[in-house]
Design a protein around this motif. Structure first.
Motif, PDB file in Angstrom:
ATOM      1  N   LEU A   6      11.476 -60.694 -44.467  1.00  0.00           N
ATOM      2  CA  LEU A   6      12.573 -61.513 -44.867  1.00  0.00           C
ATOM      3  C   LEU A   6      13.786 -60.695 -44.786  1.00  0.00           C
ATOM      4  O   LEU A   6      15.080 -61.076 -44.447  1.00  0.00           O
ATOM      5  CB  LEU A   6      12.549 -62.256 -46.192  1.00  0.00           C
ATOM      6  N   GLU A   7      13.768 -59.335 -45.313  1.00  0.00           N
ATOM      7  CA  GLU A   7      14.830 -58.426 -45.331  1.00  0.00           C
ATOM      8  C   GLU A   7      15.423 -57.941 -43.991  1.00  0.00           C
ATOM      9  O   GLU A   7      16.565 -58.316 -43.754  1.00  0.00           O
ATOM     10  CB  GLU A   7      14.468 -57.272 -46.058  1.00  0.00           C
ATOM     11  N   ILE A   8      14.557 -58.041 -42.974  1.00  0.00           N
ATOM     12  CA  ILE A   8      14.923 -57.671 -41.473  1.00  0.00           C
ATOM     13  C   ILE A   8      15.721 -59.033 -41.211  1.00  0.00           C
ATOM     14  O   ILE A   8      16.509 -58.576 -40.621  1.00  0.00           O
ATOM     15  CB  ILE A   8      13.681 -57.342 -40.693  1.00  0.00           C
ATOM     16  N   SER A   9      15.139 -60.005 -41.455  1.00  0.00           N
ATOM     17  CA  SER A   9      15.604 -61.243 -40.786  1.00  0.00           C
ATOM     18  C   SER A   9      17.090 -61.579 -41.190  1.00  0.00           C
ATOM     19  O   SER A   9      18.032 -62.026 -40.415  1.00  0.00           O
ATOM     20  CB  SER A   9      14.874 -62.603 -41.134  1.00  0.00           C
ATOM     21  N   LYS A  10      17.406 -61.149 -42.490  1.00  0.00           N
ATOM     22  CA  LYS A  10      18.798 -61.226 -42.891  1.00  0.00           C
ATOM     23  C   LYS A  10      19.655 -60.264 -42.420  1.00  0.00           C
ATOM     24  O   LYS A  10      20.647 -60.564 -42.178  1.00  0.00           O
ATOM     25  CB  LYS A  10      18.687 -60.989 -44.494  1.00  0.00           C
ATOM     26  N   GLN A  11      19.086 -58.894 -42.191  1.00  0.00           N
ATOM     27  CA  GLN A  11      19.950 -57.823 -41.563  1.00  0.00           C
ATOM     28  C   GLN A  11      20.117 -58.318 -39.817  1.00  0.00           C
ATOM     29  O   GLN A  11      21.500 -58.277 -39.522  1.00  0.00           O
ATOM     30  CB  GLN A  11      19.188 -56.648 -41.585  1.00  0.00           C
TER      31      GLN A  11
END
Length: 324
Positions: A6-11
């Motif tokens: 999820l963090e990768i997707s936000k970045q």
């Protein structure tokens, strides 16, 4: 699926949002099979940050046709690898995979044979230059011939000469002139019929901008799409710009038709960008986007949203009318 994914997707969303070729990015977390079933036909590309096996098992019943399926890309949730899985050429998954890898410093994994051997397949060529292929069932045969070292002859109108500046095209193809607007890719006695979609640049300017600046801005905009200026078919603007000599002279120099769009027609187009100044003055969110969409025709789509260069706004639209 995971917190790290999820963090990768936000970045990734933050970085991709800066690209004027990308218009909408949504994030979905968990519920993979249910979500994919609901959204599969709604997006040009789907990026799954998960194990490849999960994606494969989730989409196998959703796939239908390589001409229609979205690009499917998989990235592991450590951000180390990004894989072009489905629709590498016609769907643009290969190009998007390379873009994501560059943005995230991940390792791109491309497996289409023509790409890994340094060729541009006939379907990849069509995707790059916004062409429609009639007999797609012949793509495999033509691409296989390229891998065997054969060259394909492209017969088309004189304005296809821009292809000769593409090193991958020169490696794989020979170009010949013909009068018909239909392009033919010829291999021995077999042929694939191709027709370019209409590509329209919409322009909005401040008063008095000269043609040199307009032409330079058009070049910059098309370069963002990795397209030469010669690929452009039409220049469009609003009727309020009829007196702008810079736009008129640019169209004459480039030998591209110039279309002026009535204000009422501009208002009918649903633009991506919104300018409060333009909206207050003319009642339309973006003159350049609306003009490009209108001239490209019913069902057309923007492929470059409004970009500005010192008083010049440019948007690019492409027709989506079925020509075969």
């Amino acid at each position: 699926m995971t917190k790290n994914g999820l963090e990768i997707s936000k970045q990734l969303k933050r970085r991709l949002s800066q690209d004027p070729r990308i218009f909408q990015i949504d994030i979905f977390h968990k519920n993979v099979k249910k979500t994919l079933k609901e959204i599969f036909k709604d997006y040009d590309a789907i990026i799954g940050i998960m194990a490849t096996g999960i994606m494969v098992r989730s989409i196998c019943k959703l796939l239908s046709d390589k001409k229609e399926d979205p690009a499917i890309i998989v990235m592991d949730d450590a951000g180390k690898n990004v894989i072009s899985l489905i629709s590498g050429h016609l769907g643009g998954a290969n190009d998007l995979t390379l873009k994501i890898a560059k943005l995230t410093k991940a390792r791109p994994i491309i497996t289409t044979s023509t790409d890994v051997h340094g060729y541009i397949g006939i379907d990849a060529l069509a995707k790059k230059y916004y062409w429609q292929i009639k007999n797609t069932e012949k793509i495999v045969k033509f691409n296989k011939a390229l891998l065997n070292g054969e060259k394909i002859t492209i017969k088309g109108p004189e304005n296809l000469e821009y292809l000769c500046d593409d090193p991958l095209f020169r490696k794989s193809y020979i170009i010949m002139k013909r009068e018909d607007k239909i392009i033919k890719a010829i291999l021995d006695r077999d042929e694939i019929l191709i027709k370019p979609n209409k590509l329209v640049a919409g322009i909005g300017t401040k008063k008095g901008v000269n043609e040199e600046k307009i032409i330079e801005s058009l070049k910059k905009s098309l370069s963002l799409l990795d397209l030469p200026l010669e690929r452009l078919d039409v220049i469009a603007t609003g009727e309020m710009k009829r007196g702008e000599k810079g736009i008129i002279n640019a169209s004459k120099i480039l030998k591209k038709p110039l279309k002026f769009v009535d204000l009422d027609d501009l208002k009918l187009e649903d633009t991506h960008s919104r300018s409060s100044f333009v909206e207050d003055k003319f009642g339309v969110g973006s003159v350049c986007e609306a003009a490009a969409l209108h001239v490209a025709g019913k069902g057309s789509r923007l492929i470059l949203r409004k970009t500005t260069y010192n008083g010049i706004a440019i948007a690019i639209a492409v027709s989506r009318e079925k020509v075969f």
